[in-house]
Motif scaffolding. Structure first.
Motif, PDB file in Angstrom:
ATOM      1  N   LYS A  16      27.059  24.604  64.330  1.00  0.00           N
ATOM      2  CA  LYS A  16      27.148  23.178  63.914  1.00  0.00           C
ATOM      3  C   LYS A  16      28.746  22.931  63.763  1.00  0.00           C
ATOM      4  CE  LYS A  16      26.753  20.330  59.764  1.00  0.00           C
ATOM      5  NZ  LYS A  16      26.262  20.179  58.518  1.00  0.00           N
ATOM      6  N   HIS A  17      29.682  24.110  63.350  1.00  0.00           N
ATOM      7  CA  HIS A  17      30.970  23.854  62.966  1.00  0.00           C
ATOM      8  C   HIS A  17      31.957  24.431  64.310  1.00  0.00           C
ATOM      9  CE1 HIS A  17      30.858  22.658  58.802  1.00  0.00           C
ATOM     10  NE2 HIS A  17      29.666  23.285  58.866  1.00  0.00           N
ATOM     11  N   GLY A  57      33.733  34.172  53.842  1.00  0.00           N
ATOM     12  CA  GLY A  57      33.189  34.130  55.401  1.00  0.00           C
ATOM     13  C   GLY A  57      32.635  32.673  55.330  1.00  0.00           C
ATOM     14  N   ILE A  58      31.311  32.522  55.463  1.00  0.00           N
ATOM     15  CA  ILE A  58      30.675  31.029  55.365  1.00  0.00           C
ATOM     16  C   ILE A  58      30.235  30.805  54.299  1.00  0.00           C
ATOM     17  CG2 ILE A  58      30.308  30.939  57.878  1.00  0.00           C
ATOM     18  CD1 ILE A  58      27.289  31.600  57.310  1.00  0.00           C
ATOM     19  N   ILE A  82      37.405  27.175  55.708  1.00  0.00           N
ATOM     20  CA  ILE A  82      37.482  26.225  54.659  1.00  0.00           C
ATOM     21  C   ILE A  82      36.544  25.191  54.618  1.00  0.00           C
ATOM     22  CG2 ILE A  82      39.008  25.094  53.097  1.00  0.00           C
ATOM     23  CD1 ILE A  82      39.216  28.187  53.176  1.00  0.00           C
ATOM     24  N   PRO A  83      36.683  24.111  55.781  1.00  0.00           N
ATOM     25  CA  PRO A  83      35.651  23.148  55.814  1.00  0.00           C
ATOM     26  C   PRO A  83      34.073  23.657  55.610  1.00  0.00           C
ATOM     27  CG  PRO A  83      36.688  23.355  57.900  1.00  0.00           C
ATOM     28  CD  PRO A  83      37.319  24.198  56.818  1.00  0.00           C
ATOM     29  N   ILE A  84      33.733  24.855  56.283  1.00  0.00           N
ATOM     30  CA  ILE A  84      32.538  25.143  56.416  1.00  0.00           C
ATOM     31  C   ILE A  84      32.215  25.600  54.914  1.00  0.00           C
ATOM     32  CG2 ILE A  84      30.806  27.096  57.282  1.00  0.00           C
ATOM     33  CD1 ILE A  84      32.663  27.247  59.674  1.00  0.00           C
ATOM     34  N   ASN A  99      42.238  29.156  49.980  1.00  0.00           N
ATOM     35  CA  ASN A  99      42.893  29.578  51.341  1.00  0.00           C
ATOM     36  C   ASN A  99      44.128  30.427  51.600  1.00  0.00           C
ATOM     37  OD1 ASN A  99      43.694  27.743  54.577  1.00  0.00           O
ATOM     38  ND2 ASN A  99      43.029  29.824  54.033  1.00  0.00           N
ATOM     39  N   GLU A 100      44.004  31.555  51.372  1.00  0.00           N
ATOM     40  CA  GLU A 100      45.288  32.333  51.225  1.00  0.00           C
ATOM     41  C   GLU A 100      44.915  33.808  51.456  1.00  0.00           C
ATOM     42  OE1 GLU A 100      48.457  32.780  50.686  1.00  0.00           O
ATOM     43  OE2 GLU A 100      48.406  31.154  49.152  1.00  0.00           O
TER      44      GLU A 100
END
Length: 294
Positions: A16-17, A57-58, A82-84, A99-100
């Motif tokens: 999907k992503h 991960g997801i 990150i968007p997932i 996110n690091e």
């Protein structure tokens, strides 16, 4: 919310992503719900806990953690995930996505913000290439920790819990056993991951000691001695330290030792001058460090 811990669900999210696995981040996603349950159970996560998850991960394990913990801080280095994560974890209001790079995160500050400085729990499915720096970073920075429950390469897990005289015994064994009690919880075959790694894995729980099991005057000095001993593990301890030991003292001076000095201390300890570092226990390394007046 549908759980992600199946090959089908994981594949759907990835497609999907349009996500591509990054080899540089050592990404292998868990697709076995039984293993995930065992990890969260062995971490003894409760509603009182703040958990830091490294490499979500997801969000497969994050879902399980979010349902058990009061709060979860999920630290993910790959910006493409990150968007997932925002989508897969949207139903959980107790998850913060960061996110690091975990090695650059101020975990002491994070523990203060999220848990009032009380001990946190760390849970992770760690990339193999960075396991040791992450574990040592957590211990050496004296983050308030009650336990670290991690999935690592099987041989690394073995190395953390072995004793003197074995081929796997080394600086990592001694460092882990100085700070925590290691216990392998479950072995995990490659088939439990997507994509499949080439090696077996294991979940190991490191329960932090309130006080280290040995008394040492200078932690850094002891670990310098340990590293020197195992950097040249085929040499006798006296030769390895005479060639490789260098310790920066509190005045910033580099300090070395001679072979004779090491031999004198070994004699004092009732140990042969020809002994190798791999034969010494943690207690003996602590005593050697305390007696070696470098």
């Amino acid at each position: 919310m549908a759980y992600l811990a199946t090959p089908t669900a994981t594949t759907e999210v990835i497609k999907k992503h349009g996500f591509n696995f990054q080899k540089k981040f050592g990404q292998n996603f868990l697709i076995d719900a039984n293993i995930l349950e065992k990890i969260v159970d062995s971490a003894k996560v409760t509603k009182d806990d703040c958990v830091i998850e490294i490499g979500p991960g997801i969000g497969t394990m994050t879902q399980y953690l979010a349902e058990r913990a009061r709060e979860v801080a999920a630290v993910e280095i790959d910006k493409n995930l990150i968007p997932i994560l925002k989508e897969t974890l949207s139903e959980y209001d107790n998850v913060t996505i960061i996110n690091e790079d975990i090695l650059k995160v101020d975990i002491n500050r994070l523990a203060e913000e999220k848990n009032g400085g009380r001990p946190i729990k760390v849970v992770a499915n760690l990339p193999y290439y960075i396991t040791t720096p992450i574990i040592m970073g957590l211990f050496e920075s004296h983050v308030p920790l009650s336990s670290i429950t991690i999935m690592v390469q099987k041989e690394v897990a073995d190395r953390m819990q072995v004793g003197p005289g074995t081929k796997d015994y080394g600086a990592l064994s001694l460092a882990v056993q100085y700070y925590a009690r290691p216990e392998i919880v479950v072995n995990v075959p490659p088939a439990c991951f997507m994509p499949r790694p080439n090696v077996g894995s294991a979940v190991i729980r490191l329960t932090r000691f309130e006080k280290p099991p040995v008394k040492v005057d200078d932690e850094k000095k002891m670990f310098s001695i340990i590293r020197s001993a195992f950097n040249q593990r085929r040499k006798t301890l006296a030769n390895a330290l005479a060639n490789g030991f260098c310790h920066v003292d509190k005045d910033g001076k580099a300090v070395h030792v001679s072979r004779q000095e090491v031999c004198e201390v070994l004699n004092q300890m009732g140990i042969s001058e020809t002994i190798r570092g791999e034969a010494l226990t943690l207690e003996q390394f602590a005593l050697l460090s305390n007696l070696l007046k470098a």
